[in-house]
Design an enzyme around this catalytic site. Sequence first.
Site, short mmCIF file in Angstrom:
data_model
loop_
_atom_site.label_atom_id
_atom_site.label_comp_id
_atom_site.label_asym_id
_atom_site.label_seq_id
_atom_site.Cartn_x
_atom_site.Cartn_y
_atom_site.Cartn_z
N SER A 99 0.86 -1.20 0.15
CA SER A 99 0.10 -0.15 0.03
C SER A 99 1.02 1.21 0.09
O SER A 99 1.63 1.32 -0.89
CB SER A 99 -0.97 -0.01 1.20
OG SER A 99 -2.01 0.70 0.99
N ASP A 143 -8.36 -6.83 -4.76
CA ASP A 143 -8.07 -5.43 -4.21
C ASP A 143 -8.71 -4.41 -5.16
O ASP A 143 -8.14 -4.35 -6.24
CB ASP A 143 -6.59 -5.33 -4.01
CG ASP A 143 -6.04 -3.98 -3.49
OD1 ASP A 143 -6.80 -3.07 -3.31
OD2 ASP A 143 -4.83 -4.12 -3.20
N HIS A 146 -7.99 -5.54 -0.17
CA HIS A 146 -6.63 -5.01 -0.16
C HIS A 146 -5.75 -5.20 0.97
O HIS A 146 -4.34 -5.46 0.88
CB HIS A 146 -6.67 -3.22 -0.12
CG HIS A 146 -5.43 -2.56 -0.03
ND1 HIS A 146 -4.67 -2.56 -0.90
CD2 HIS A 146 -5.05 -1.74 0.97
CE1 HIS A 146 -3.52 -1.92 -0.66
NE2 HIS A 146 -3.86 -1.13 0.73
#
Lengths: 402, 213
Positions: A168, A334, A367
């Site tokens: 991320s 995601d 995610h």
Amino acid sequence: MSETPKAEAFSENSLRLAEISNPSSEIVHFPADQPLQLDCGGTLAPFSIAYKTYGTLNADKSNAVLICHALTGDQHVANEHPITGKPGWWTTMVGPGKPVDTDKYFVICTNVLGGCMGSTGPSSPNPDTDGVYGPDFPVITIGDMVRAQARLMDHLGIAQLLCVIGGSMGGMQTLEWAAKYKDRVFSAIPIACAARHSSQNIAFHEVGRQAVMADPDWCQGRYDDEKKLPRKGLAVARMAAHITYLSDQALYRKFGRNLQDRDAVTFGFDADFQVESYLRHQGVSFVDRFDANSYLYITRAMDYFDLAADHDGVLANAFTGTKTRFCLISFTSDWLFPTEESREIVHALNAVAANVSFVEIETDKGHDAFLLHEPELFDTVSGFLNAAAAKRGIVGDNAGGR
Amino acid sequence: MNVHAASPAVRKTDPSRIDLLLIAEMVTRGSRVLDIGCGDGGLLRILSDKHDVDGRGIELSQQGVNACVAQGLSVIQGDADRDLIYYPDDAFDFVILSQTIQATRKPKEVLEQLLRIGRHVIVSFPNFGHWRMRTQLLFKGTMPRTSNLPDSWYETPNIHLCSIKDFAALCAELGAKVERAEVLNAYGYRLGFTMPFFAQNLFGEQAVFLLSR
């Protein structure tokens, strides 16, 4: 979900405040005469970087692995968290015998610049006033975070990192490292990330920030001076963000339409559904460990991230001449950082004939999959990292990889 | 979606596969190699272990990619039809397309891309001009199936089959120089140079071409 009792709230808040000024980790202070150049044009001085290390640095300092944390992560990768008492955020990945094997590698994780776990951020003392920075803290970027980390590597005498790994926002830092410090990154594993923050993601961040700023206790960012805390605003921001970390299937699998401690809906706005109760809990507990202004500044840093923009709009130019070995990883479910974003980076790396691997992992966990138990993720990271270590000439129990 | 999707499994590397050994023999030591459709990475492993090459792979099946990367090979998920355009000219010394060209959507464009990104191109493919194919179609009147090409017409990933003669003609059309062509019979033996071309096209079960621009 009921409100946290006041006394408990106070004690947890004092734990949080203690970590800002006196973190439960190593910390290095860069004095006023060694300022940090910022992308906004200004400088930051003095500044501090709090960090954790695991394992031992070898004699030629070639086995260092830098872990970059995500938006609300911190340096406590693989140890008990000093505020929550929970295990570190990546204990599945980092530790003795784990994919990032601390018996073999020297693992470093810094709290990012702008954070609230010891590194200089909006809740740190402002040298120009008696109080904390608050809204006077300069707007920082992913580039600034990485520049600060590079200063720490200088301080530790580490010329080149064996690997930079992050998911991320940590993946954004990883890409920034690889683009800006080509000779200092032997290999890189950007996970579930993008080379620029999408408009949809900027939009989600704006909702979160508006929630914080709409809370009267935010006090225009000076809640520390006012002895207040925008608990409600930050909790709502976290609740909204948390939804984006999961997939529809994962939410449904976990909660369905199940009711919370009741047999029928109440025709009111209490948390009838388990999913509501879960989100409320996520929001409330987040406030106990995270600073609202840090949330504003770090989300802003992500919004501003656009690696191609710094290179005439051509992403491939960011990687021209790179010798770094890359391994990109994405997850099928995601939707915050979809596979296409990783594939764009892969294409840019192909365009400069870089050494790149790309793995998309099938999962319905969204995610957040990068933080969870995903055996294929572990196999990929350990295989890639072992091969990189072997190329770098590092021997160890797992060296060789095959 | 993609034509390979019908393919049930990742290409497993049989270490005795003669075409792979032939390919390995054609690759120069220490060169930079791209193996397209690298399967479980068997050829890449042979090349990097024994020939010291800087090897990269492209593989359509995610399962294959993950297996390769877990072994420390540099492999990305992708396919020959879509992903070759992203590489710069002359990015590799050798580009290998082993038993895959017949499964691409646009073999001619793929071959053009191969010749652009690689200084040398190695292509191996099954020969549809083999006598078994010809006799099955002629006498049985059905689409040929052999141990090499066992799938029924309705589920085969091989949508663009060709004979050795066809492939040689395509190379000529694209102006590619055939540096070496090896034809293997059903037992994996090379057919001699002395055999006339029409006979090679009749008795060869597969062929390996080394091309350059």
